[in-house]
Design a protein around this motif. Structure first.
Motif, PDB file in Angstrom:
ATOM      1  N   SER A 242      -8.691   4.574  -1.457  1.00  0.00           N
ATOM      2  CA  SER A 242      -9.547   5.565  -2.091  1.00  0.00           C
ATOM      3  C   SER A 242      -8.864   6.260  -3.256  1.00  0.00           C
ATOM      4  CB  SER A 242     -10.003   6.575  -1.046  1.00  0.00           C
ATOM      5  OG  SER A 242      -8.902   6.999  -0.293  1.00  0.00           O
ATOM      6  N   GLU A 243      -7.521   6.221  -3.317  1.00  0.00           N
ATOM      7  CA  GLU A 243      -6.838   6.908  -4.422  1.00  0.00           C
ATOM      8  C   GLU A 243      -6.267   5.918  -5.436  1.00  0.00           C
ATOM      9  OE1 GLU A 243      -3.683   8.848  -2.390  1.00  0.00           O
ATOM     10  OE2 GLU A 243      -4.976   9.255  -0.703  1.00  0.00           O
ATOM     11  N   LEU A 244      -5.696   4.829  -4.953  1.00  0.00           N
ATOM     12  CA  LEU A 244      -4.912   3.956  -5.836  1.00  0.00           C
ATOM     13  C   LEU A 244      -5.521   2.559  -5.944  1.00  0.00           C
ATOM     14  CD1 LEU A 244      -1.343   4.790  -4.508  1.00  0.00           C
ATOM     15  CD2 LEU A 244      -2.486   5.775  -6.446  1.00  0.00           C
ATOM     16  N   THR A 245      -6.798   2.422  -5.814  1.00  0.00           N
ATOM     17  CA  THR A 245      -7.497   1.118  -5.741  1.00  0.00           C
ATOM     18  C   THR A 245      -6.844   0.226  -4.684  1.00  0.00           C
ATOM     19  OG1 THR A 245      -6.274   0.238  -7.615  1.00  0.00           O
ATOM     20  CG2 THR A 245      -8.401   1.182  -8.083  1.00  0.00           C
ATOM     21  N   ALA A 246      -5.761  -0.456  -4.981  1.00  0.00           N
ATOM     22  CA  ALA A 246      -5.090  -1.214  -3.920  1.00  0.00           C
ATOM     23  C   ALA A 246      -3.597  -0.972  -3.939  1.00  0.00           C
ATOM     24  CB  ALA A 246      -5.394  -2.695  -4.038  1.00  0.00           C
ATOM     25  N   GLY A 247      -3.145   0.063  -4.633  1.00  0.00           N
ATOM     26  CA  GLY A 247      -1.723   0.352  -4.665  1.00  0.00           C
ATOM     27  C   GLY A 247      -0.906  -0.729  -5.319  1.00  0.00           C
ATOM     28  N   PHE A 248       0.193  -1.095  -4.691  1.00  0.00           N
ATOM     29  CA  PHE A 248       1.162  -1.977  -5.351  1.00  0.00           C
ATOM     30  C   PHE A 248       0.608  -3.361  -5.631  1.00  0.00           C
ATOM     31  CE2 PHE A 248       1.784  -2.539  -0.861  1.00  0.00           C
ATOM     32  CZ  PHE A 248       1.940  -3.895  -0.728  1.00  0.00           C
ATOM     33  N   HIS A 249      -0.407  -3.838  -4.890  1.00  0.00           N
ATOM     34  CA  HIS A 249      -0.899  -5.189  -5.192  1.00  0.00           C
ATOM     35  C   HIS A 249      -2.242  -5.185  -5.930  1.00  0.00           C
ATOM     36  CE1 HIS A 249      -3.528  -4.829  -1.785  1.00  0.00           C
ATOM     37  NE2 HIS A 249      -2.559  -4.790  -0.922  1.00  0.00           N
ATOM     38  N   THR A 250      -2.489  -4.097  -6.708  1.00  0.00           N
ATOM     39  CA  THR A 250      -3.733  -4.031  -7.465  1.00  0.00           C
ATOM     40  C   THR A 250      -3.898  -5.218  -8.409  1.00  0.00           C
ATOM     41  OG1 THR A 250      -3.520  -1.648  -7.448  1.00  0.00           O
ATOM     42  CG2 THR A 250      -5.069  -2.558  -9.010  1.00  0.00           C
ATOM     43  N   GLU A 251      -2.801  -5.594  -9.089  1.00  0.00           N
ATOM     44  CA  GLU A 251      -2.900  -6.589 -10.156  1.00  0.00           C
ATOM     45  C   GLU A 251      -2.781  -8.020  -9.646  1.00  0.00           C
ATOM     46  OE1 GLU A 251      -3.780  -5.762 -12.939  1.00  0.00           O
ATOM     47  OE2 GLU A 251      -3.143  -3.713 -13.345  1.00  0.00           O
ATOM     48  N   TYR A 252      -2.540  -8.187  -8.365  1.00  0.00           N
ATOM     49  CA  TYR A 252      -2.326  -9.539  -7.860  1.00  0.00           C
ATOM     50  C   TYR A 252      -3.655 -10.167  -7.450  1.00  0.00           C
ATOM     51  CZ  TYR A 252       2.657  -8.950  -7.913  1.00  0.00           C
ATOM     52  OH  TYR A 252       3.938  -8.782  -8.323  1.00  0.00           O
ATOM     53  N   SER A 253      -3.721 -11.491  -7.607  1.00  0.00           N
ATOM     54  CA  SER A 253      -4.952 -12.174  -7.241  1.00  0.00           C
ATOM     55  C   SER A 253      -4.591 -13.493  -6.570  1.00  0.00           C
ATOM     56  CB  SER A 253      -5.793 -12.442  -8.484  1.00  0.00           C
ATOM     57  OG  SER A 253      -5.046 -13.201  -9.394  1.00  0.00           O
ATOM     58  N   GLY A 254      -5.575 -14.120  -5.991  1.00  0.00           N
ATOM     59  CA  GLY A 254      -5.391 -15.454  -5.422  1.00  0.00           C
ATOM     60  C   GLY A 254      -4.328 -15.489  -4.345  1.00  0.00           C
ATOM     61  N   ILE A 255      -3.485 -16.515  -4.407  1.00  0.00           N
ATOM     62  CA  ILE A 255      -2.545 -16.769  -3.319  1.00  0.00           C
ATOM     63  C   ILE A 255      -1.414 -15.753  -3.327  1.00  0.00           C
ATOM     64  CG2 ILE A 255      -1.100 -18.392  -4.578  1.00  0.00           C
ATOM     65  CD1 ILE A 255      -2.258 -18.658  -0.934  1.00  0.00           C
ATOM     66  N   LYS A 256      -1.125 -15.156  -4.488  1.00  0.00           N
ATOM     67  CA  LYS A 256      -0.059 -14.149  -4.510  1.00  0.00           C
ATOM     68  C   LYS A 256      -0.493 -12.909  -3.746  1.00  0.00           C
ATOM     69  CE  LYS A 256       1.818 -15.504  -8.894  1.00  0.00           C
ATOM     70  NZ  LYS A 256       1.751 -15.102 -10.285  1.00  0.00           N
ATOM     71  N   PHE A 257      -1.772 -12.558  -3.895  1.00  0.00           N
ATOM     72  CA  PHE A 257      -2.303 -11.453  -3.094  1.00  0.00           C
ATOM     73  C   PHE A 257      -2.261 -11.829  -1.617  1.00  0.00           C
ATOM     74  CE2 PHE A 257      -6.072 -10.031  -0.812  1.00  0.00           C
ATOM     75  CZ  PHE A 257      -5.771  -8.690  -0.726  1.00  0.00           C
ATOM     76  N   ALA A 258      -2.601 -13.092  -1.335  1.00  0.00           N
ATOM     77  CA  ALA A 258      -2.607 -13.532   0.063  1.00  0.00           C
ATOM     78  C   ALA A 258      -1.221 -13.412   0.667  1.00  0.00           C
ATOM     79  CB  ALA A 258      -3.095 -14.971   0.150  1.00  0.00           C
ATOM     80  N   PHE A 259      -0.174 -13.642  -0.131  1.00  0.00           N
ATOM     81  CA  PHE A 259       1.192 -13.504   0.381  1.00  0.00           C
ATOM     82  C   PHE A 259       1.452 -12.077   0.841  1.00  0.00           C
ATOM     83  CE2 PHE A 259       3.676 -17.241  -1.661  1.00  0.00           C
ATOM     84  CZ  PHE A 259       2.953 -18.103  -0.869  1.00  0.00           C
ATOM     85  N   PHE A 260       1.061 -11.106   0.000  1.00  0.00           N
ATOM     86  CA  PHE A 260       1.262  -9.712   0.403  1.00  0.00           C
ATOM     87  C   PHE A 260       0.490  -9.411   1.680  1.00  0.00           C
ATOM     88  CE2 PHE A 260       2.308  -8.866  -4.139  1.00  0.00           C
ATOM     89  CZ  PHE A 260       3.548  -8.339  -3.897  1.00  0.00           C
ATOM     90  N   PHE A 261      -0.715  -9.924   1.714  1.00  0.00           N
ATOM     91  CA  PHE A 261      -1.613  -9.657   2.827  1.00  0.00           C
ATOM     92  C   PHE A 261      -1.039 -10.245   4.112  1.00  0.00           C
ATOM     93  CE2 PHE A 261      -5.972  -9.996   4.701  1.00  0.00           C
ATOM     94  CZ  PHE A 261      -6.285  -8.672   4.538  1.00  0.00           C
ATOM     95  N   LEU A 262      -0.566 -11.496   4.005  1.00  0.00           N
ATOM     96  CA  LEU A 262       0.001 -12.194   5.156  1.00  0.00           C
ATOM     97  C   LEU A 262       1.277 -11.490   5.604  1.00  0.00           C
ATOM     98  CD1 LEU A 262      -0.795 -14.756   6.632  1.00  0.00           C
ATOM     99  CD2 LEU A 262       0.827 -15.994   5.243  1.00  0.00           C
ATOM    100  N   ALA A 263       2.106 -11.083   4.635  1.00  0.00           N
ATOM    101  CA  ALA A 263       3.376 -10.443   4.975  1.00  0.00           C
ATOM    102  C   ALA A 263       3.120  -9.139   5.726  1.00  0.00           C
ATOM    103  CB  ALA A 263       4.189 -10.184   3.717  1.00  0.00           C
ATOM    104  N   GLU A 264       2.056  -8.425   5.329  1.00  0.00           N
ATOM    105  CA  GLU A 264       1.762  -7.164   6.019  1.00  0.00           C
ATOM    106  C   GLU A 264       1.492  -7.430   7.491  1.00  0.00           C
ATOM    107  OE1 GLU A 264      -1.507  -4.870   4.410  1.00  0.00           O
ATOM    108  OE2 GLU A 264      -1.685  -3.930   6.373  1.00  0.00           O
TER     109      GLU A 264
END
Lengths: 362, 159
Positions: A242-264
């Motif tokens: 609600s404050e930072l759109t998606a925070g540190f991974h705002t600019e990531y897309s595709g599989i790079k975003f998936a990496f952050f998501f999976l790592a979490e």
């Protein structure tokens, strides 16, 4: 090659012998490493995917919803479909971003959680590497992930990402203390840093019960601090939709975003595994010292299922936290750590040392 | 001493409050009966929308194929996006008076925002909101509907 589901040590050692007899030691070790790497990689992907599914289902039930229920029975293949979608999405290059750091960041995050998995004992003998400083190694390695988050926030050249990353940095630096101190409480009780010894030490009762009051306090503190360490709600300030759109991974897309998501999600799994290993006996069945018949009945369930069940329970508790509590402000977050958890932890270590010294534990 | 007691009080109060919240969500987790989601295509046969749901504008007719529309045009004037058109004609009734009679009440569903103004302002309660919401069609022209049924007449006593 004998296969005993209750004790995999003989299986792994006989496999090792087989390789050693037929190959030079170098190739035997190389093949073993590759096999373990592939096994852990597959395990990582499957567990990560199904944790996402589990989270969506748990969150839905807690909010009086049904959750994913269209792709496959009970939506069982939903996250696989999501993965396929993410794999096919475009990787958007960011203008003015630091290209090298931007591309490296997701790998750092995922490698950090990948390294931690190697030292986790899944069952008797199912343990990739048994360091004599196992718990110390896991703590050190799992906190490396924040470097990836900081790099991601910095290299995105986006103020939201940077704020999210900085918050994450402050958060991990603070909560790493609580995680470490609450684990030290148990290390005092067990007298070892080696994970196999710690699990073996819980043969006559899990440390949560044998260490009674100080162990219980340490367990609660560990749960709170671990939730904060994995950047999950109510401590998800680094993302703070609600404050930072998606925070540190705002600019990531595709599989790079998936990496952050999976790592979490894998960090959540690792943290739950540590909690299970240190407090709830790891793969050790539920034993009560002296009750032979009861212990024998409990031994019928294979160790891996004990480990998986307990880990699933801890993960469920962490999801319960996330979908119940509202997000903290950054000052509240730091107040909670420095004014509450840290003093409680320090006092708790003294209590535990005293309990161990006087032999008041079971 | 007091500050220490307050410190401990704060901790236990906070933990108790957190458990209170977790009890609520935990209750929902273990009671799937509390789920409020309607699984739409499966329950299509038994689905009943709630009374206030605004699916489309309809003109209720009674069993003698009579409606209450006097063709006054107030709904047409009040419609913010012009989705109602009224076509009327002058007819001489049995008393010998000239009267406006509704021939077509055209309703453009595609333009309607379901604001309910036509229903609210109708002086003779001729319009209502229906609960049908499956409006998808393959041709836009099918969204233009004539609300009064063919051969229907004004209900006696409505003026």
């Amino acid at each position: 090659m004998e296969f005993n589901i209750y004790d995999l040590t003989s299986f792994t050692s006989s496999f090792d012998q087989l390789l050693m007899e037929n190959l030079s030691p170098f190739w035997a070790v190389a093949i073993e490493m590759i096999l373990i790497g592939v096994a852990i990689l597959a395990f990582y992907a499957v567990v990560g995917l199904y944790l996402v599914y589990a989270e969506r289902k748990v969150c839905a039930f807690m909010q009086c919803r049904v959750g994913p229920n269209r792709v496959g029975p009970y939506g069982f293949f939903q996250t696989i479909a999501d993965l396929i979608k993410l794999l096919m999405k475009e990787l958007i290059p960011i203008k003015n971003a630091d290209k090298l750091l931007f591309n490296i960041a997701p790998y750092i995050v995922i490698i950090a959680s990948f390294m931690a998995i190697a030292a986790i004992p899944f069952a008797k003998g199912l343990h990739a590497i048994d360091f004599n400083i196992g718990i110390f190694y896991i703590m050190a390695v799992s906190s490396l992930g924040v470097i990836g988050i900081l790099i991601a926030g910095w290299s995105s050249n986006n103020k939201y990402s940077l704020i999210g990353a900085m918050r994450s940095g402050a958060q991990i630096v603070s909560y790493e203390l609580s995680v470490g101190l609450s684990l030290i409480t148990i290390v005092i009780l067990s007298g070892s840093l080696q994970l196999s010894t710690i699990v073996e030490g819980q043969r006559d009762g899990w440390f949560l019960f044998t260490g009674h009051i100080p162990a219980l306090i340490a367990f609660l503190v560990f749960l709170v601090a671990a939730t904060a360490e994995t950047n999950r709600g109510p401590f998800d300030l680094a993302e703070a939709e609600s404050e930072l759109t998606a925070g540190f991974h705002t600019e990531y897309s595709g599989i790079k975003f998936a990496f952050f998501f999976l790592a979490e999600y894998m960090n959540m799994f690792i943290v739950a595994s540590i909690a299970v290993t240190m407090f709830l006996g790891g793969w050790m069945p539920f034993h009560v010292g002296g009750w032979e018949a009861f212990n024998n009945i409990m031994d019928y369930i294979p160790p891996f299922f004990w480990y998986a069940g307990k880990t699933a329970f801890i993960i469920w508790v962490m999801m319960w936290f996330k979908w119940t509590f509202p997000r903290l402000r950054i000052d509240q977050l730091l107040t909670l750590e420095w004014k509450y958890l840290l003093p409680i932890n320090l006092v708790n270590i003294i209590i535990m040392a005293f309990v161990v010294l006087m032999g008041w534990h079971f | 001493m007091r500050s220490i007691i307050n410190y401990l009080k704060e901790i236990f109060g906070a933990v108790a409050a957190l458990f209170k919240g977790m009890r609520v969500t935990g209750y929902y987790f273990f009671h799937p009966k509390e789920i409020v989601t309607q699984q739409y295509p499966e329950n299509r046969a038994t689905l009943t929308m709630f009374d206030r749901f605004k699916g489309e504008v309809i003109m209720p007719h009674n069993e003698n194929n009579e409606h209450k529309c006097t063709a006054c045009g107030i709904c047409e004037m009040n419609c913010p996006n012009g989705s109602i058109e009224i076509i009327s004609e002058m007819k001489v009734n049995e008393e010998g008076k000239k009267k406006k009679v509704l021939s077509k009440h055209i309703y453009h569903l595609g333009m309607c925002t379901f604001c309910n103004l036509c229903v609210k302002t109708c002086p003779s309660n001729a319009l209502a909101m229906g609960q049908d919401f499956e409006h998808a069609v393959f041709d836009r022209s099918k969204l233009n509907k004539v609300l009064n049924k063919p051969g229907s007449v004004l209900m006696k006593g409505t003026e």
